[in-house]
Design a protein around this motif. Structure first.
Motif, PDB file in Angstrom:
ATOM      1  N   CYS A  86     -13.207  28.256 -33.151  1.00 24.90           N
ATOM      2  CA  CYS A  86     -12.488  27.357 -34.040  1.00 24.90           C
ATOM      3  C   CYS A  86     -13.545  26.047 -33.609  1.00 24.90           C
ATOM      4  CB  CYS A  86     -11.119  27.027 -33.585  1.00 24.90           C
ATOM      5  SG  CYS A  86     -10.167  28.569 -34.147  1.00 24.90           S
ATOM      6  N   GLU A  87     -13.818  25.847 -32.582  1.00 23.70           N
ATOM      7  CA  GLU A  87     -14.448  24.462 -32.521  1.00 23.70           C
ATOM      8  C   GLU A  87     -15.968  24.553 -32.976  1.00 23.70           C
ATOM      9  OE1 GLU A  87     -13.479  22.657 -28.723  1.00 23.70           O
ATOM     10  OE2 GLU A  87     -15.410  21.409 -28.768  1.00 23.70           O
ATOM     11  N   ARG A  88     -16.421  25.723 -32.783  1.00 19.64           N
ATOM     12  CA  ARG A  88     -17.772  25.795 -33.569  1.00 19.64           C
ATOM     13  C   ARG A  88     -17.638  25.753 -34.979  1.00 19.64           C
ATOM     14  NH1 ARG A  88     -18.795  30.844 -32.051  1.00 19.64           N
ATOM     15  NH2 ARG A  88     -18.795  31.939 -33.645  1.00 19.64           N
ATOM     16  N   GLN A  89     -16.584  26.204 -35.572  1.00 17.63           N
ATOM     17  CA  GLN A  89     -16.411  25.877 -37.191  1.00 17.63           C
ATOM     18  C   GLN A  89     -16.282  24.689 -37.523  1.00 17.63           C
ATOM     19  OE1 GLN A  89     -16.592  28.315 -39.372  1.00 17.63           O
ATOM     20  NE2 GLN A  89     -17.197  29.749 -37.570  1.00 17.63           N
ATOM     21  N   VAL A  90     -15.387  23.813 -36.700  1.00 18.46           N
ATOM     22  CA  VAL A  90     -15.110  22.377 -36.926  1.00 18.46           C
ATOM     23  C   VAL A  90     -16.494  21.532 -36.747  1.00 18.46           C
ATOM     24  CG1 VAL A  90     -14.113  20.423 -35.790  1.00 18.46           C
ATOM     25  CG2 VAL A  90     -12.976  22.360 -36.300  1.00 18.46           C
ATOM     26  N   ARG A  91     -17.453  21.940 -35.841  1.00 16.57           N
ATOM     27  CA  ARG A  91     -18.543  21.146 -35.451  1.00 16.57           C
ATOM     28  C   ARG A  91     -19.603  21.511 -36.558  1.00 16.57           C
ATOM     29  NH1 ARG A  91     -19.511  18.745 -30.726  1.00 16.57           N
ATOM     30  NH2 ARG A  91     -18.046  18.881 -29.256  1.00 16.57           N
ATOM     31  N   GLU A  92     -19.510  22.840 -37.029  1.00 12.66           N
ATOM     32  CA  GLU A  92     -20.581  23.188 -38.130  1.00 12.66           C
ATOM     33  C   GLU A  92     -19.946  22.432 -39.425  1.00 12.66           C
ATOM     34  OE1 GLU A  92     -21.609  27.578 -36.568  1.00 12.66           O
ATOM     35  OE2 GLU A  92     -20.970  27.305 -38.656  1.00 12.66           O
ATOM     36  N   GLY A  93     -18.828  22.684 -39.747  1.00 17.07           N
ATOM     37  CA  GLY A  93     -18.347  21.950 -41.028  1.00 17.07           C
ATOM     38  C   GLY A  93     -18.320  20.440 -41.004  1.00 17.07           C
ATOM     39  N   ALA A  95     -20.923  18.801 -39.438  1.00 13.82           N
ATOM     40  CA  ALA A  95     -22.541  18.727 -39.678  1.00 13.82           C
ATOM     41  C   ALA A  95     -22.934  18.820 -41.154  1.00 13.82           C
ATOM     42  CB  ALA A  95     -23.390  19.615 -38.676  1.00 13.82           C
ATOM     43  N   GLY A  96     -21.997  19.745 -41.734  1.00 15.44           N
ATOM     44  CA  GLY A  96     -22.174  19.980 -43.158  1.00 15.44           C
ATOM     45  C   GLY A  96     -21.617  18.893 -44.168  1.00 15.44           C
ATOM     46  N   PRO A 117     -13.133  11.015 -30.408  1.00 19.12           N
ATOM     47  CA  PRO A 117     -13.943   9.901 -30.155  1.00 19.12           C
ATOM     48  C   PRO A 117     -15.660  10.223 -30.499  1.00 19.12           C
ATOM     49  CG  PRO A 117     -12.688  10.648 -28.207  1.00 19.12           C
ATOM     50  CD  PRO A 117     -12.395  11.517 -29.448  1.00 19.12           C
ATOM     51  N   GLU A 118     -15.845  11.505 -30.326  1.00 19.76           N
ATOM     52  CA  GLU A 118     -17.361  12.172 -30.577  1.00 19.76           C
ATOM     53  C   GLU A 118     -17.466  11.637 -32.026  1.00 19.76           C
ATOM     54  OE1 GLU A 118     -18.269  15.654 -29.318  1.00 19.76           O
ATOM     55  OE2 GLU A 118     -20.021  16.079 -30.268  1.00 19.76           O
ATOM     56  N   PHE A 119     -16.592  11.913 -33.076  1.00 24.61           N
ATOM     57  CA  PHE A 119     -16.893  11.912 -34.400  1.00 24.61           C
ATOM     58  C   PHE A 119     -15.779  11.036 -34.858  1.00 24.61           C
ATOM     59  CE2 PHE A 119     -17.553  16.295 -33.367  1.00 24.61           C
ATOM     60  CZ  PHE A 119     -19.229  16.197 -33.593  1.00 24.61           C
ATOM     61  N   MET A 175     -11.811  15.138 -50.097  1.00 23.20           N
ATOM     62  CA  MET A 175     -12.641  15.240 -49.178  1.00 23.20           C
ATOM     63  C   MET A 175     -12.863  16.510 -48.451  1.00 23.20           C
ATOM     64  SD  MET A 175     -13.835  12.251 -48.554  1.00 23.20           S
ATOM     65  CE  MET A 175     -13.490  10.696 -48.608  1.00 23.20           C
ATOM     66  N   ARG A 176     -14.340  16.767 -48.233  1.00 25.78           N
ATOM     67  CA  ARG A 176     -14.577  18.163 -47.739  1.00 25.78           C
ATOM     68  C   ARG A 176     -13.859  18.261 -46.180  1.00 25.78           C
ATOM     69  NH1 ARG A 176     -20.654  20.343 -47.592  1.00 25.78           N
ATOM     70  NH2 ARG A 176     -20.390  19.939 -49.951  1.00 25.78           N
ATOM     71  N   THR A 177     -13.129  19.537 -45.959  1.00 22.44           N
ATOM     72  CA  THR A 177     -12.430  19.374 -45.079  1.00 22.44           C
ATOM     73  C   THR A 177     -12.538  20.790 -44.285  1.00 22.44           C
ATOM     74  OG1 THR A 177     -10.825  18.183 -46.011  1.00 22.44           O
ATOM     75  CG2 THR A 177      -9.633  19.492 -44.286  1.00 22.44           C
ATOM     76  N   VAL A 178     -12.337  20.757 -42.717  1.00 22.34           N
ATOM     77  CA  VAL A 178     -12.371  21.695 -42.071  1.00 22.34           C
ATOM     78  C   VAL A 178     -10.708  22.181 -41.934  1.00 22.34           C
ATOM     79  CG1 VAL A 178     -13.163  23.363 -40.023  1.00 22.34           C
ATOM     80  CG2 VAL A 178     -14.433  21.608 -40.946  1.00 22.34           C
ATOM     81  N   ILE A 179     -10.311  23.285 -42.030  1.00 23.49           N
ATOM     82  CA  ILE A 179      -8.699  23.763 -41.960  1.00 23.49           C
ATOM     83  C   ILE A 179      -8.873  24.812 -40.863  1.00 23.49           C
ATOM     84  CG2 ILE A 179      -6.796  24.367 -42.762  1.00 23.49           C
ATOM     85  CD1 ILE A 179      -7.676  23.547 -45.596  1.00 23.49           C
TER      86      ILE A 179
END
Ligand SMILES: C[S@@+](CC[C@H](N)C(=O)[O-])C[C@H]1O[C@@H](n2cnc3c(N)ncnc32)[C@H](O)[C@@H]1O
Length: 284
Positions: A86-93, A95-96, A117-119, A175-179
């Motif tokens: 899930c965290e990888r999906q969020v980070r990739e999303g 980044a996209g 805080p990172e994003f 907005m482009r979103t990661v769910i």
């Protein structure tokens, strides 16, 4: 789930993560900081006492979990893999180009708190049933809230997701979103899962993705929890959080397409199954 008490399965997942932190080699799988922040959140929220959390982080507890892993083989480590997924999906999303992250049925997940805080330009939203969300909010308050982390108390069986988000000024459906729907869909009735995917098309802009985990339907049409399915499903039922939805992985394409999503197995990673749980990603 029982409507008036905090989710036991959410607590179980969180304690499992704390214990995985004591298992040699899992540091290579688990997202950085997840073990410490989960332990902190459990105590700060009052969901679990400090002694039980300390005990959960011991090597002895690893042995206990491993001894019980026969019932759903591989599921102990699977919780760590699905958090990493899930965290990888969020980070990739992100980044996209995603500027919103929505975690449905977040439980004691700490991803939003750790990544906010990172994003700083991304808005993180979490929705959970009030019985669990209230405890979580207490913990986050004690740990230090972030302006871009929005915690929403809502019972999604009573109020539709689209209505909940429409009423929230910080949410932007264009907005482009990661769910993220981690460890959630199996607890919802089939019509609620269908409706949830339908609604997700309405609340997120083009290029959005939804990362989810699910249980496969077995030959007997029941959720397939492995060799001890009958026992496992009975335990889940008597503990008040039965599995209600599953799907055959080969039917996922059609299911998602009918709801405006495209199955994206190429985004899942090297394996789409850990323990008894499958990992899925769909894009819009
Ligand atoms: C198995 S837990 C998973 C928690 C978290 N996603 C994780 O994997 O760490 C399922 C979560 O879904 C939430 N949930 C179940 N039914 C819900 C509903 N009707 N509305 C909102 N949240 C719900 C529960 O409160 C619980 O936190």
């Amino acid at each position: 789930m029982r409507k008036d008490t905090p989710s036991k399965t959410a607590r179980k997942v969180a304690l499992n993560i704390v214990t995985l932190g004591a298992k040699p080699g899992m540091d290579k799988v688990l997202p950085p900081g997840i073990v410490e922040t989960t332990a902190k959140l459990l105590v700060a929220s009052g969901a679990v006492g400090a002694t039980a959390v300390r005990w959960s982080g011991s090597r002895r507890m690893v042995s206990v979990y491993e001894a019980f892993d026969w019932m759903m083989p591989g599921q102990f480590e699977a919780f760590g893999h699905r958090k990493a997924f899930c965290e990888r999906q969020v980070r990739e999303g992100i980044a996209g180009g995603a500027t919103q992250v929505l975690v449905l049925g977040a439980g004691y997940d700490t991803m939003g708190w750790r990544l906010a805080p990172e994003f700083a330009d991304v808005n993180f939203f979490e929705i959970d049933h009030p019985a669990t969300a209230r405890l979580k909010a207490k913990g986050i308050e004690a740990m230090g809230p972030h302006d871009n982390l929005h915690l929403i108390n809502e019972d999604l069986s009573k109020r539709r997701l689209v209505d909940v988000l429409e009423a929230d000024d910080s949410w932007d459906s264009k907005m482009r979103t990661v769910i993220v729907a981690e460890g959630l869909l199996m607890y919802l009735p089939p019509e609620a899962v269908r409706d949830l995917f339908n609604q997700c098309t309405a609340i997120a802009g083009r290029g959005s993705r939804i990362a989810f985990t699910y249980i496969a339907t077995g030959a007997d049409s029941r959720p397939d929890a492995g060799r001890w399915t009958r026992l496992a499903l009975w335990i889940l039922k008597v503990t008040g959080e039965p599995w209600l939805w599953s799907i055959q992985p080969e039917k996922l394409d059609r299911f998602l397409k009918d709801r405006g999503w495209t199955n994206a197995p190429e985004l899942v990673g090297t394996t789409n199954k850990h323990g008894v749980e499958f990992l899925g990603v769909a894009t819009q």
